[in-house]
Design a protein around this motif. Structure first.
Motif, PDB file in Angstrom:
ATOM      1  N   LEU A  61       0.827  -1.196   0.000  1.00 21.43           N
ATOM      2  CA  LEU A  61       0.000   0.000   0.000  1.00 21.43           C
ATOM      3  C   LEU A  61       0.868   1.255   0.000  1.00 21.43           C
ATOM      4  O   LEU A  61       0.574   2.239  -0.697  1.00 21.43           O
ATOM      5  CB  LEU A  61      -0.920  -0.003   1.222  1.00 21.43           C
ATOM      6  N   SER A  62       1.968   1.216   0.784  1.00 20.79           N
ATOM      7  CA  SER A  62       2.859   2.373   0.828  1.00 20.79           C
ATOM      8  C   SER A  62       3.482   2.649  -0.532  1.00 20.79           C
ATOM      9  O   SER A  62       3.533   3.800  -0.999  1.00 20.79           O
ATOM     10  CB  SER A  62       3.966   2.146   1.872  1.00 20.79           C
ATOM     11  N   PHE A  63       3.963   1.553  -1.172  1.00 17.80           N
ATOM     12  CA  PHE A  63       4.520   1.726  -2.506  1.00 17.80           C
ATOM     13  C   PHE A  63       3.461   2.224  -3.488  1.00 17.80           C
ATOM     14  O   PHE A  63       3.739   3.018  -4.389  1.00 17.80           O
ATOM     15  CB  PHE A  63       5.130   0.418  -3.012  1.00 17.80           C
ATOM     16  N   GLY A  64       2.226   1.750  -3.338  1.00 12.98           N
ATOM     17  CA  GLY A  64       1.143   2.217  -4.214  1.00 12.98           C
ATOM     18  C   GLY A  64       0.877   3.700  -4.045  1.00 12.98           C
ATOM     19  O   GLY A  64       0.648   4.422  -5.021  1.00 12.98           O
ATOM     20  N   VAL A  65       0.903   4.160  -2.775  1.00 19.65           N
ATOM     21  CA  VAL A  65       0.690   5.588  -2.528  1.00 19.65           C
ATOM     22  C   VAL A  65       1.811   6.408  -3.157  1.00 19.65           C
ATOM     23  O   VAL A  65       1.576   7.445  -3.792  1.00 19.65           O
ATOM     24  CB  VAL A  65       0.594   5.859  -1.015  1.00 19.65           C
ATOM     25  N   VAL A  66       3.066   5.938  -2.976  1.00 16.78           N
ATOM     26  CA  VAL A  66       4.196   6.643  -3.567  1.00 16.78           C
ATOM     27  C   VAL A  66       4.088   6.670  -5.088  1.00 16.78           C
ATOM     28  O   VAL A  66       4.308   7.707  -5.748  1.00 16.78           O
ATOM     29  CB  VAL A  66       5.521   6.008  -3.118  1.00 16.78           C
ATOM     30  N   ALA A  67       3.714   5.514  -5.668  1.00 13.17           N
ATOM     31  CA  ALA A  67       3.578   5.448  -7.120  1.00 13.17           C
ATOM     32  C   ALA A  67       2.465   6.373  -7.604  1.00 13.17           C
ATOM     33  O   ALA A  67       2.586   7.059  -8.630  1.00 13.17           O
ATOM     34  CB  ALA A  67       3.304   4.012  -7.560  1.00 13.17           C
ATOM     35  N   GLY A  68       1.355   6.399  -6.868  1.00 11.93           N
ATOM     36  CA  GLY A  68       0.260   7.311  -7.248  1.00 11.93           C
ATOM     37  C   GLY A  68       0.680   8.761  -7.184  1.00 11.93           C
ATOM     38  O   GLY A  68       0.334   9.570  -8.053  1.00 11.93           O
ATOM     39  N   ALA A  69       1.446   9.113  -6.119  1.00 13.38           N
ATOM     40  CA  ALA A  69       1.923  10.478  -6.006  1.00 13.38           C
ATOM     41  C   ALA A  69       2.853  10.830  -7.167  1.00 13.38           C
ATOM     42  O   ALA A  69       2.771  11.925  -7.747  1.00 13.38           O
ATOM     43  CB  ALA A  69       2.642  10.672  -4.679  1.00 13.38           C
ATOM     44  N   GLY A  70       3.711   9.895  -7.524  1.00 15.85           N
ATOM     45  CA  GLY A  70       4.601  10.141  -8.663  1.00 15.85           C
ATOM     46  C   GLY A  70       3.821  10.306  -9.958  1.00 15.85           C
ATOM     47  O   GLY A  70       4.164  11.137 -10.801  1.00 15.85           O
ATOM     48  N   ALA A  71       2.762   9.514 -10.107  1.00 16.10           N
ATOM     49  CA  ALA A  71       1.935   9.632 -11.316  1.00 16.10           C
ATOM     50  C   ALA A  71       1.257  10.997 -11.374  1.00 16.10           C
ATOM     51  O   ALA A  71       1.146  11.608 -12.444  1.00 16.10           O
ATOM     52  CB  ALA A  71       0.895   8.516 -11.351  1.00 16.10           C
ATOM     53  N   LEU A  72       0.811  11.484 -10.192  1.00 16.64           N
ATOM     54  CA  LEU A  72       0.188  12.800 -10.165  1.00 16.64           C
ATOM     55  C   LEU A  72       1.186  13.890 -10.551  1.00 16.64           C
ATOM     56  O   LEU A  72       0.860  14.818 -11.302  1.00 16.64           O
ATOM     57  CB  LEU A  72      -0.398  13.084  -8.780  1.00 16.64           C
ATOM     58  N   VAL A  73       2.408  13.779 -10.036  1.00 17.14           N
ATOM     59  CA  VAL A  73       3.444  14.756 -10.389  1.00 17.14           C
ATOM     60  C   VAL A  73       3.713  14.716 -11.888  1.00 17.14           C
ATOM     61  O   VAL A  73       3.794  15.751 -12.568  1.00 17.14           O
ATOM     62  CB  VAL A  73       4.728  14.490  -9.600  1.00 17.14           C
ATOM     63  N   ALA A  74       3.853  13.489 -12.426  1.00 22.15           N
ATOM     64  CA  ALA A  74       4.106  13.353 -13.862  1.00 22.15           C
ATOM     65  C   ALA A  74       2.959  13.924 -14.686  1.00 22.15           C
ATOM     66  O   ALA A  74       3.168  14.544 -15.734  1.00 22.15           O
ATOM     67  CB  ALA A  74       4.331  11.883 -14.212  1.00 22.15           C
ATOM     68  N   LEU A  75       1.713  13.714 -14.208  1.00 20.95           N
ATOM     69  CA  LEU A  75       0.545  14.228 -14.921  1.00 20.95           C
ATOM     70  C   LEU A  75       0.558  15.754 -14.964  1.00 20.95           C
ATOM     71  O   LEU A  75       0.304  16.370 -16.015  1.00 20.95           O
ATOM     72  CB  LEU A  75      -0.729  13.730 -14.242  1.00 20.95           C
ATOM     73  N   VAL A  76       0.865  16.387 -13.822  1.00 23.76           N
ATOM     74  CA  VAL A  76       0.912  17.849 -13.780  1.00 23.76           C
ATOM     75  C   VAL A  76       1.997  18.377 -14.706  1.00 23.76           C
ATOM     76  O   VAL A  76       1.784  19.320 -15.483  1.00 23.76           O
ATOM     77  CB  VAL A  76       1.141  18.328 -12.332  1.00 23.76           C
ATOM     78  N   VAL A  77       3.188  17.779 -14.643  1.00 27.89           N
ATOM     79  CA  VAL A  77       4.293  18.235 -15.485  1.00 27.89           C
ATOM     80  C   VAL A  77       3.966  18.037 -16.960  1.00 27.89           C
ATOM     81  O   VAL A  77       4.229  18.909 -17.802  1.00 27.89           O
ATOM     82  CB  VAL A  77       5.587  17.508 -15.094  1.00 27.89           C
ATOM     83  N   ALA A  78       3.380  16.883 -17.313  1.00 24.66           N
ATOM     84  CA  ALA A  78       3.036  16.609 -18.706  1.00 24.66           C
ATOM     85  C   ALA A  78       1.983  17.588 -19.215  1.00 24.66           C
ATOM     86  O   ALA A  78       2.050  18.047 -20.365  1.00 24.66           O
ATOM     87  CB  ALA A  78       2.531  15.177 -18.856  1.00 24.66           C
ATOM     88  N   TYR A  79       1.013  17.912 -18.358  1.00 26.81           N
ATOM     89  CA  TYR A  79      -0.024  18.865 -18.753  1.00 26.81           C
ATOM     90  C   TYR A  79       0.591  20.235 -19.044  1.00 26.81           C
ATOM     91  O   TYR A  79       0.284  20.874 -20.052  1.00 26.81           O
ATOM     92  CB  TYR A  79      -1.067  18.976 -17.647  1.00 26.81           C
TER      93      TYR A  79
END
Length: 435
Positions: A69-87
């Motif tokens: 679950l911890s790794f999933g949260v970290v991965a989700g946070a990274g995906a959100l960062v990548a999404l913002v940067v890509a946008y």
């Protein structure tokens, strides 16, 4: 690395609004936590959990699930960062592409305008086609409108008049004849350039709005233009924008709106002069917007609304002057529009309403003056529409309503006077009873 000090500006002049990365990430994380919390508590409520046990020991399987679950949260946070940067990168790239397209458009625009100002008619003709192509490929509507404005402005520029043919037997020298021929050739060449502009405008306005190369909805400023070549708006839809032929001189050839749909926008022939050309609105449909012939001078040619349908909007010939020509509403249907002939002066020419059906709306000849010419209503039908002659005066000319059906038009009998002049033919049941 530079900081983002404010909103960037897009190439079309509008601000490219981009949040600072810190603010964007804060908002995204907050929204994600709130969404996750809402889902979690909704599931608890849905599954009707009463309480969570606190005496159970932490075994290896539960510990492993927590790690996942911890790794999933970290991965989700990274995906959100990548999404913002890509946008942000996508928005900046789009703005850069638009800026580059605008730069290229500006370069091509300058070259096309240079051609349009050339002394050579052939080069001008190339400039006309180049500008029309630029309008088609413009990155945004503002740049497209600029190209159209330049083409319209070209038509408004002064141009050499036709010197005419030399009279037979004229005693001009060969040099004078050559100079006259040069002027005549230049006039014909520049007229061809002008006719090309008129044709291209009509061609583009007939293309359905929203498709490639369509100019529908764009403004056309042809104020004061001499129209001595054909313009074809057949089947065009006028739902927005302004098309102005104000003070235009229609001296020959044809301007046709045959089958056009007027559902908005404005088309103006205000104070135009129609001496020998034709303006055709046959089978057109008027449901909104305005067609204005206010103050127009009609001394010849033809204006026809044959089989047109007037269900809304307004057609105005207010204060027009008719000294010749023909205005025809044969078979037209008036069921909701306002058609205004207020304060017009009929001293010549012919106006025909044969077969027209007045079932709604208003047609008014308020304070019109009839001193010549002919107004013929033929077998027109008057039912619930308002046909108004209040304040009109008859001092000459002819008017025929003897074959119509329906109610007597408002104010007609008072306008023609008693006894009814022989030039005014009315139905017998409309005539005032004898003493």
């Amino acid at each position: 690395m530079t900081t983002n000090r404010g909103p960037r500006t897009a190439a079309d002049g509008r601000e490219l609004r981009l949040w600072r990365v810190g603010w964007a990430l804060t908002v995204i994380f907050t929204a994600a936590i709130l969404a996750a919390g809402s889902i979690f508590y909704s599931l608890i409520a849905l599954l009707d959990f009463q309480e969570i046990g606190t005496t159970a020991k932490l075994d290896a399987k539960t510990l492993f699930d927590l790690v996942k679950l911890s790794f999933g949260v970290v991965a989700g946070a990274g995906a959100l960062v990548a999404l913002v940067v890509a946008y942000r990168r996508q928005r900046v790239d789009e703005a850069g592409a638009h800026r580059e397209a605008t730069r290229l458009h500006t370069e091509r625009f300058s070259q096309a305008v240079d051609k349009l100002g050339s002394d050579s008619p052939a080069v001008r003709l190339g400039g006309v086609h180049a500008l029309a192509g630029l309008a088609d490929d413009a990155p945004d509507d503002n740049l497209r409108q600029t190209c159209i404005d330049v083409l319209c402005a070209y038509l408004r520029l002064p141009f050499p008049r036709d010197p005419g043919d030399l009279p037979d037997g004229s005693s001009l020298t060969e040099e004078q004849r050559s100079a006259h021929q040069t002027k005549q050739d230049l006039h014909r060449a520049l007229r061809e350039v002008r006719h090309t502009v008129l044709r291209l405008i009509g061609d583009h306005y007939r293309i359905p709005q929203g498709t490639y190369r369509s100019w529908q909805g764009r403004d056309l400023d042809l104020t004061g233009v001499t129209i001595d070549g054909p313009m074809d708006f057949k089947g065009a839809v006028f739902s927005s924008g302004n098309v102005s032929f104000a003070r235009a001189e229609i001296s020959s050839d044809l301007v046709t709106f045959n089958g056009a749909v007027f559902s908005g926008g404005n088309v103006s022939f205000s104070r135009a002069s129609i001496s020998s050309g034709d303006v055709i609105f046959s089978n057109a449909e008027f449901s909104d917007g305005t067609v204005n012939f206010g103050g127009a001078m009609v001394s010849g040619g033809l204006i026809t609304f044959n089989s047109a349908r007037f269900s809304g909007g307004e057609v105005s010939m207010l204060s027009g002057r008719f000294t010749g020509g023909r205005v025809v509403f044969g078979g037209a249907s008036f069921c909701g529009s306002r058609v205004i002939f207020g304060d017009v002066r009929f001293s010549g020419g012919t106006m025909v309403f044969g077969g027209a059906e007045f079932s709604g709306g208003v047609v008014t000849f308020y304070q019109a003056t009839f001193s010549g010419g002919s107004v013929e209503f033929g077998d027109a039908s008057f039912s619930t529409a308002i046909l108004d002659f209040d304040g009109a005066t008859f001092s000459g000319g002819r008017m025929s309503l003897h074959a119509t059906t329906g109610l007597v038009p408002t104010g007609l009998l008072a306008a023609v006077g008693t006894p009814v002049p022989s030039e005014i033919r009315l139905r017998a049941d409309w005539l005032p009873a004898g003493p």
